[in-house]
Enzyme design. Structure first.
Site, PDB file in Angstrom:
ATOM      1  N   HIS A 137       0.811  -1.180  -0.006  1.00 27.92           N
ATOM      2  CA  HIS A 137       0.094  -0.143  -0.072  1.00 27.92           C
ATOM      3  C   HIS A 137       0.962   1.132  -0.168  1.00 27.92           C
ATOM      4  O   HIS A 137       1.977   1.286   0.462  1.00 27.92           O
ATOM      5  CB  HIS A 137      -0.820   0.083   1.449  1.00 27.92           C
ATOM      6  N   CYS A 164      -2.875   0.485   9.696  1.00 31.66           N
ATOM      7  CA  CYS A 164      -3.761  -0.363   9.286  1.00 31.66           C
ATOM      8  C   CYS A 164      -4.575  -1.039  10.504  1.00 31.66           C
ATOM      9  O   CYS A 164      -5.896  -1.679   9.964  1.00 31.66           O
ATOM     10  CB  CYS A 164      -3.206  -1.502   8.185  1.00 31.66           C
TER      11      CYS A 164
END
Ligand code: CIR
Length: 258
Positions: free
Chosen positions: A160, A247
């Site tokens: 990511h 996250c």
């Protein structure tokens, strides 16, 4: 009040999605202890933690960041790039309903929250295996009325955008220049991760402190030199699932900032 939405570690976490890492055994009990310490750190930094129950059938569901982008005006429900993760959205939508109007990202767009870095009124969106240009286009349309700009940022070598870059102080980015092109972030002060610690770019800033994974001593030293105050946590089991510290929560103000 600052809210942090989290979700317990799934007992199925060993079956998590992996893109850039080799599968290694994950100690579920240890992962739970580490996750509890993470929630305690959020609380110590002033967040009211709202913990959703673990989802035994959803291996990656502890990583709630990927399901929504919570801005002051609106929350965007994502359409995760991994099909196995799409069922995670519903309960996050329910949790966010009291706090924000909700808007959904639709097919053909795919978007993981881990790909969205907000700096002021700019959203930088990683173009990755999980997030595509259609998501950038939809975000641009949905958020223009609120005055946000959206830019797509190519990412290579990691899962990511926020594996590659996070904001650790106002106007200061911590990142790995092997995985992103710094020219997308002109005008920011940049702290480069130590070359021996490529995964060291993910920190979670809560007010004046940054929750930061233990195990990156060289980069932690660089952050200290720049006056960034760290709250170090062992998240080694979650790292084996290709997760880090941003996250595992959705952090936002309620009521929103005026
Ligand atoms: C996945 O591949 O989707 C999970 N195993 C890891 C997600 C980590 N999320 C994040 O960094 N925002």
């Amino acid at each position: 009040m600052r809210i942090a939405i989290t979700r317990g570690v799934s007992p199925a976490i060993a079956d998590c999605q992996l893109t850039h890492l080799e599968r290694r055994p994950i100690d579920y009990e240890r992962a739970r202890v580490q996750h509890s310490a993470y929630e305690a750190a959020l609380a110590a930094l002033g967040c009211q933690v709202q913990a959703l129950p673990a989802e035994p059938a959803m291996p990656d569901s502890v990583f709630v960041e990927d399901l929504a982008i919570v801005l002051d005006e609106v929350a965007i429900l994502t359409r995760p790039g991994a099909v196995s993760r799409r069922a995670e959205t519903a309960s996050v939508a329910t949790a966010l309903t009291p706090f924000r109007p909700l808007v959904s990202i639709d097919a053909p767009a795919t978007l993981d929250g881990g790909d969205v870095l907000r700096t002021g009124r700019m959203l930088s969106v990683g173009l990755t295996t999980r997030t595509n240009q259609a998501a950038v286009d939809q975000l641009t349309t949905v958020l223009a009325p609120y005055g946000y700009r959206v830019q797509g940022v190519p990412v290579r070598g990691c899962l990511h955008l926020k594996s590659a870059v996070t904001e650790v102080a106002p106007g200061t980015l911590l990142g790995n220049g092997q995985w992103i092109d710094w020219r997308a972030f002109a005008g920011f002060d940049v702290i480069e991760v130590d070359a021996a610690e490529p995964y060291a770019a993910n920190g979670l800033r809560i007010g004046e402190r940054v929750i930061y994974p233990a195990g990156f001593p060289a980069t932690a030293g660089r952050l200290a030199q720049h006056g960034v105050a760290l709250l170090a946590l062992d998240v080694s089991e979650l790292q084996k699932a290709e997760g880090a510290v941003t996250c595992c929560s959705l952090v936002f103000e309620s009521p929103p900032r005026p």
